[in-house]
Enzyme design. Structure first.
Site, mmCIF file in Angstrom:
data_model
loop_
_atom_site.group_PDB
_atom_site.id
_atom_site.type_symbol
_atom_site.label_atom_id
_atom_site.label_comp_id
_atom_site.label_asym_id
_atom_site.label_seq_id
_atom_site.Cartn_x
_atom_site.Cartn_y
_atom_site.Cartn_z
ATOM 1 N N THR A 1 25.376 -43.910 -26.717
ATOM 2 C CA THR A 1 24.517 -44.263 -25.581
ATOM 3 C C THR A 1 23.112 -43.698 -25.760
ATOM 4 O O THR A 1 22.157 -44.266 -25.239
ATOM 5 C CB THR A 1 25.137 -43.785 -24.260
ATOM 6 O OG1 THR A 1 25.518 -42.413 -24.394
ATOM 7 C CG2 THR A 1 26.352 -44.617 -23.892
ATOM 8 N N LYS B 1 17.633 -32.058 -24.547
ATOM 9 C CA LYS B 1 16.257 -32.292 -24.081
ATOM 10 C C LYS B 1 16.104 -33.551 -23.232
ATOM 11 O O LYS B 1 15.206 -33.614 -22.399
ATOM 12 C CB LYS B 1 15.320 -32.397 -25.290
ATOM 13 C CG LYS B 1 15.045 -31.069 -25.990
ATOM 14 C CD LYS B 1 14.025 -31.286 -27.101
ATOM 15 C CE LYS B 1 13.533 -29.971 -27.685
ATOM 16 N NZ LYS B 1 12.595 -30.240 -28.814
ATOM 17 N N THR C 1 22.327 -45.324 -18.137
ATOM 18 C CA THR C 1 22.125 -44.457 -19.286
ATOM 19 C C THR C 1 23.423 -44.035 -19.968
ATOM 20 O O THR C 1 23.403 -43.604 -21.106
ATOM 21 C CB THR C 1 21.434 -43.166 -18.830
ATOM 22 O OG1 THR C 1 22.230 -42.601 -17.780
ATOM 23 C CG2 THR C 1 20.048 -43.448 -18.297
ATOM 24 N N GLY D 1 17.854 -35.733 -16.304
ATOM 25 C CA GLY D 1 19.199 -35.818 -15.753
ATOM 26 C C GLY D 1 20.257 -35.104 -16.573
ATOM 27 O O GLY D 1 20.928 -34.184 -16.086
ATOM 28 N N PHE E 1 14.382 -46.940 -13.753
ATOM 29 C CA PHE E 1 13.142 -46.737 -14.519
ATOM 30 C C PHE E 1 12.030 -46.091 -13.708
ATOM 31 O O PHE E 1 10.853 -46.235 -14.042
ATOM 32 C CB PHE E 1 12.654 -48.072 -15.116
ATOM 33 C CG PHE E 1 13.723 -48.892 -15.775
ATOM 34 C CD1 PHE E 1 14.461 -48.366 -16.820
ATOM 35 C CD2 PHE E 1 14.021 -50.175 -15.337
ATOM 36 C CE1 PHE E 1 15.452 -49.113 -17.444
ATOM 37 C CE2 PHE E 1 15.021 -50.927 -15.943
ATOM 38 C CZ PHE E 1 15.735 -50.391 -16.995
ATOM 39 N N GLY F 1 15.719 -40.329 -22.201
ATOM 40 C CA GLY F 1 15.446 -41.505 -21.368
ATOM 41 C C GLY F 1 14.092 -42.133 -21.603
ATOM 42 O O GLY F 1 13.930 -43.341 -21.479
ATOM 43 N N GLU F 2 13.095 -41.312 -21.930
ATOM 44 C CA GLU F 2 11.738 -41.846 -21.969
ATOM 45 C C GLU F 2 11.048 -41.791 -23.324
ATOM 46 O O GLU F 2 10.170 -42.601 -23.613
ATOM 47 C CB GLU F 2 10.902 -41.154 -20.891
ATOM 48 C CG GLU F 2 11.144 -41.846 -19.567
ATOM 49 C CD GLU F 2 11.110 -40.939 -18.362
ATOM 50 O OE1 GLU F 2 10.293 -41.199 -17.485
ATOM 51 O OE2 GLU F 2 11.902 -39.988 -18.273
ATOM 52 N N PRO G 1 26.001 -40.011 -29.217
ATOM 53 C CA PRO G 1 25.133 -40.786 -30.110
ATOM 54 C C PRO G 1 25.093 -42.276 -29.772
ATOM 55 O O PRO G 1 24.059 -42.918 -29.952
ATOM 56 C CB PRO G 1 25.755 -40.557 -31.492
ATOM 57 C CG PRO G 1 26.498 -39.270 -31.366
ATOM 58 C CD PRO G 1 26.987 -39.203 -29.937
HETATM 59 MO MO1 MOS Z 1 11.770 -42.238 -14.690
HETATM 60 S S1 MOS Z 1 9.911 -43.105 -14.610
HETATM 61 O O1 MOS Z 1 11.297 -40.667 -14.861
HETATM 62 O O2 MOS Z 1 12.555 -42.438 -13.288
#
Ligand code: MOS
Length: 712
Positions: A600, A666, A473, A514, A246, A669-670, A598
């Site tokens: 994960t 794109k 992830t 990533g 994170f 993760g965030e 889809p």
């Molecule tokens: Mo994440 S806060 O971009 O490792």
């Protein structure tokens, strides 16, 4: 097929849900994490952290501790080798905490002052707790607040543009039908990875080997090489399975300590952090104080968009929480002003934490939009639609794709937004007041240089090597699917090797970059292999290997606004008798380019949304101003949303083709966390008629606000 675009021959692996390739290993315990991997003659290091918030170390009484059972060494500023912590790495200058034990100054509580190494972890811990460190303390200040003296404008850098302004603000304010001007705050928040940071270092065949838990072993290896003045080729960092990162898992005190100790002792040394140590050693999300001023015409068109965000940093390193950057993407206005300010306090250095900038920034501006909608008597979604920009509001650049309104349309349909009574405080179920709220989300879609190698094996299978980092992830699985399509092969015939700096340079698992970064490299190498296979002939026993490097391709990307977008919806129930807020449902609809896996991806999105719930209602690290230390540096006192806090959370996406983009992915993760806290705060307002501008919306705040609204 050309090798410059890496265009895959579609076989349909991408877009089909697939469980993690290492899932069985993880659930059976076969997958080993950094702190579990056995080594012969392993010694254990235990970090000793400062107990004062500012001052100098005057003595480290190491002799009595060296006589304790099993103790092998006590490393501190009086006896360790010099390291080079003055460099610019892959992501900028390092946190100076990696210049471990290099001086006697203590810039915060919880600063590493010694490492005790012993035969067993228990002996190391016992000795570390017995180690007497004497200090000369100086007055400190750990109290963050809006308007703190000494706040300053940070320098612009490649990562941070401090201020961005366009238009004539006083002129735009003049004659606006509606002006709102409010302050919002978010508290200090922590990553709380399930797996604590852990590293084992040893020398073998003239090379330094580090078994680690990090979000980029290319990154960590390069920085350790610089720190210890080693040939980069002589450092190997492996990070196979990672229990969450994170933003917190880069190079840090524990790897440096382990390398120092193994170099001194000539045997493997492991350093694992405790949960409590993580609260001061691995960074955190800075608290923020944000002011938002919006001015609009009666039809909702924004004349002024102004956002100033203050965060704290340490005395030794500047970190900017880029909360005011989000408005540069989401909304246009005649006058647009976004500014960052920073204040230095005697605290550890904050760092990136899931959706750095966007997570706290979206709480402020997406709450403010809702307040403006209320004052204008407009639907909050209609207000956003009214201010949808055609191009980047500040940059003027085209969006690679946007589709924010499509997210709102689909979300509103599924959530039942059309049936919502806009009046606050009118829905009651027993002791619960019920409300719904919404918020927009955006997160930039970046990319970082990566290399990959793809081998067509003689047995007809393929091996993909790319130094990705699977921080939970599902990166291994996503890259298997990407490679399958790029090679025109079944996923079962592809093995993906990641998590080893010897695989070559790759981007970290961070900033939602990533999958986009690694997939690009994999596709380029795969296209090359296919070309060679197309020439015919037998595959030699060592296989046919092609390598790629995305540096040139990235440099050739046209300038564009590249972001994921989303619309968040929340339903909250508020008990004004107890102050309890319960989120009943969350729905997030996203536009995030190609969704690789889809299964994960949905897990990433709902995980982010769950974290947004946690941010809205629970998370808050509290410092005792007298000692400068946390009062809740554990998972009992720092509450993260647990199972019973989390309702039905649903995430889905709209089609989001990215015309002309060589990857189309794109990153997810965030984006999931962005806007959720605002959607919940907006739902709490809709339930109760009371605005909450300070997170978390804890029972005491709800009760105090309820008293305030009745004039008590
Ligand atoms: Mo994440 S806060 O971009 O490792």
């Amino acid at each position: 097929m050309t090798t410059t675009t890496g265009t895959p021959a579609a076989t349909g692996a991408v877009g089909t849900g697939r469980s993690r390739v290492e899932g069985r290993d993880k659930v059976t315990g076969a997958a080993r994490y950094a702190g579990d991997i056995p080594f012969t003659r392993l010694a254990h290091g235990w970090l000793v952290l400062s107990t004062i918030a500012r001052g100098r170390i005057t003595a480290v009484a190491d002799e009595p501790v060296l006589a304790m059972p099993g103790v092998l060494a006590v490393l501190h500023h009086g006896n360790v080798p010099r390291v080079n912590a003055d460099y610019v790495g892959m992501l900028g200058r390092p946190n100076p905490v990696v210049g471990l034990f290099q001086h006697d100054r203590v810039p915060c509580a919880g600063w590493p002052v010694a490492l005790v190494v012993a035969e067993t972890p228990e002996q190391a811990r016992e000795a570390a707790e017995a180690l007497v460190v004497e200090y000369r303390a100086e007055p400190h200040d750990v109290e963050f607040r809006a308007g703190h003296e000494g706040a300053y404008r940070p320098e612009d850098s490649s990562m941070v543009r401090a201020d961005a302004d366009k238009g004539d603000l006083p002129a735009a304010l003049d004659g606006a039908a509606c002006v709102m001007d409010e302050e919002y705050t978010t508290p200090e928040e922590h990553h709380c990875t399930m797996e604590p940071h852990a590293a084992t270092a040893h020398w073998d065949d003239g090379r330094l080997h580090v078994t680690d838990s990090d979000q980029g072993s290319s990154w960590v290896a390069a920085e350790l090489a610089t720190l210890f003045s080693l040939d980069p080729a002589s450092v190997r960092v492996r990070s196979e399975h990672i229990g969450g990162a994170f933003g917190s898992k880069g190079v840090n005190a524990h790897q440096v300590a382990a390398v120092m100790a193994t170099t001194t002792l000539h045997r493997p040394v492991r350093v694992v952090m405790t949960r409590r140590q993580m609260f001061s050693l691995v960074g955190y999300r800075s608290p923020t104080a944000q002011r938002v001023r919006l001015a609009a015409d009666a039809d909702g068109r924004l004349r002024v968009f102004e956002h100033e965000a203050l965060n704290l940093t340490s005395q030794v390193h500047e970190f900017v929480e880029t909360s005011a950057a989000l408005g540069r993407v989401l909304y246009d206005a005649d006058a647009h002003s976004t500014r960052h300010r920073v204040v230095r306090l005697d605290v550890p250095t904050p760092t990136w934490m899931r959706a750095p900038g966007e997570a706290p920034g979206s709480f402020a501006i997406e709450s403010a939009l809702d307040e403006l909608a209320e004052r204008l008597g407009m639907d909050p979604i209609a207000l956003r639609a009214r201010n949808e920009p055609a191009t980047g509001p500040i940059s003027g650049l085209p969006f690679s794709s946007r589709n924010l309104l499509a997210c709102f349309e689909e979300g509103a349909r599924r959530f039942g937004w059309a049936d919502r009574d806009p009046r606050p405080g009118v829905r009651r179920e027993g002791r619960w007041l019920i409300g719904t709220g919404t918020a927009a989300a955006a997160y930039h879609s970046g990319v970082g240089r990566s290399t990959a190698a793809v081998t067509a094996e003689a047995d007809g299978t393929f091996t993909v090597r790319v130094n990705a980092s699977d921080i939970g992830t599902g990166a291994r699985t996503a890259l298997t699917l990407v490679a399958a399509d790029a090679l025109g092969a079944a996923p079962e015939h592809i093995r993906v090797r990641i998590g080893d700096s010897d695989l070559g340079h790759a981007m970290i698992a961070g900033g939602s970059t990533g999958t986009r970064s690694w997939s690009w490299a994999v596709r380029l190498a795969a296209a090359d292999v296919r070309e060679r296979l197309a020439l015919g002939g037998a595959i030699p026993p060592e296989g046919i290997t092609a390598r790629s490097d995305t540096a040139d391709a990235i440099a050739a990307l046209p300038p564009q606004e590249r972001h994921s977008f989303g619309a968040q919806f929340a339903e909250a129930a508020v008990d004004t008798g107890t102050g309890e807020v319960r989120v009943r449902r969350l729905l997030g609809i996203f536009a995030a380019g190609t969704i690789v896996n889809p299964l994960t991806a949905r897990s990433q999105l709902t995980g982010g949304m769950t974290w947004g719930l946690s941010m809205a209602l629970h998370e808050e690290a509290v410092r005792d101003t007298a000692s400068g230390t946390h009062v809740n540096a554990d998972l009992a006192g720092y509450h993260v949303a647990a199972h019973a806090d989390v309702p039905h959370v649903e995430a889905d996406w709209v089609d989001d083709p990215v015309p002309g983009d060589p990857v189309g992915i794109k990153g997810v993760g965030e984006i999931g966390i962005v806007g959720v806290a605002a959607a919940i705060a907006n739902a709490v307002w809709h339930a109760t008629g009371v605005r909450h501008r300070h997170l978390p919306i804890s029972p005491d705040r709800v009760l105090r606000a309820a008293e305030g609204s009745t004039g008590a």
